[in-house]
Write a protein that holds these residues in place. Sequence first.
Motif, mmCIF file in Angstrom:
data_model
loop_
_atom_site.group_PDB
_atom_site.id
_atom_site.type_symbol
_atom_site.label_atom_id
_atom_site.label_comp_id
_atom_site.label_asym_id
_atom_site.label_seq_id
_atom_site.Cartn_x
_atom_site.Cartn_y
_atom_site.Cartn_z
ATOM 1 N N ASN A 18 -4.815 -2.821 -0.046
ATOM 2 C CA ASN A 18 -4.210 -2.613 1.118
ATOM 3 C C ASN A 18 -5.394 -3.297 2.738
ATOM 4 O O ASN A 18 -6.683 -2.582 2.487
ATOM 5 C CB ASN A 18 -3.772 -1.478 1.330
ATOM 6 C CG ASN A 18 -2.444 -1.695 2.144
ATOM 7 O OD1 ASN A 18 -1.706 -1.993 2.310
ATOM 8 N ND2 ASN A 18 -2.827 -1.296 3.420
ATOM 9 N N HIS A 40 0.352 3.220 4.297
ATOM 10 C CA HIS A 40 -0.269 2.863 2.537
ATOM 11 C C HIS A 40 -1.845 2.739 3.006
ATOM 12 O O HIS A 40 -2.254 3.869 2.458
ATOM 13 C CB HIS A 40 -0.483 1.119 2.346
ATOM 14 C CG HIS A 40 0.583 0.531 2.017
ATOM 15 N ND1 HIS A 40 1.711 -0.530 2.899
ATOM 16 C CD2 HIS A 40 1.884 0.426 1.126
ATOM 17 C CE1 HIS A 40 2.783 -0.855 2.641
ATOM 18 N NE2 HIS A 40 3.067 0.563 1.254
ATOM 19 N N ALA A 66 -1.439 -6.400 10.000
ATOM 20 C CA ALA A 66 -0.897 -4.846 11.196
ATOM 21 C C ALA A 66 0.796 -4.959 10.201
ATOM 22 O O ALA A 66 1.156 -3.444 10.295
ATOM 23 C CB ALA A 66 -0.203 -5.085 12.715
#
Length: 190
Positions: A18, A40, A66
């Motif tokens: 991520n 996350h 973003a």
Amino acid sequence: MGLLGAGISEVIATTRENAAPIGIHCRESDLSAVLFKGSHTARNVARDGWLVANVVQDPVLFVRTAFDDLPASSFVSIPGLGWDRLSGADGYVACSAEVVRETPEALMVRFSVVREEVLTRRCVPFNRARCAVIEATVHATRFRRNRDPGLYHLIRHHISVVRRCGGPGELEALRILEEWLHDMPDKNSG
Ligand SMILES: Cc1cc2nc3c(=O)[nH]c(=O)nc-3n(C[C@H](O)[C@H](O)[C@H](O)COP(=O)(O)O)c2cc1C
């Protein structure tokens, strides 16, 4: 002084598979961040105890991370650590992370640097549009949560700076940002 200087450095944080922009605070060489719950990044840091701060100039990457996920090909594993960093980073600071405080909204996290590396030699002039992309994007991530019309007004201001001062990278970042804004209901263009 390490790669992350005093004050708040806007970086792209990678955690397990991520990436998302965050601000890393550096006060008297202590590194920390406030991670809003529900992301996350907050979940992964609490679970795995590490985060890599990727130093990046690319405005498109800030907007994409973003609001969206990156493909697996955007990540590489740091040898010996097995932690993910961005393949396109100019440099990175790999940190172990400890949650030192928790509120109903956020985790306060303290970092210890495990490894840092400069990967490119670059000399990047200041560009108002690149800064304005970062400003507009951080406001947009907050606007997504609270629909504050004051934030929307600020976003429009920064967008006008990007249009005036931006090159192709900033204008592409703006195109992606405006697509996301378009899909957010309850805007107040005042
Ligand atoms: C420049 C910038 C700085 C940001 N700083 C933070 C931060 O310090 N803490 C935070 O929780 N979110 C921050 N955000 C918002 C997160 O990037 C955003 O909520 C993102 O969608 C989280 O993605 P994730 O769910 O993949 O972690 C920032 C956004 C931008 C554009």
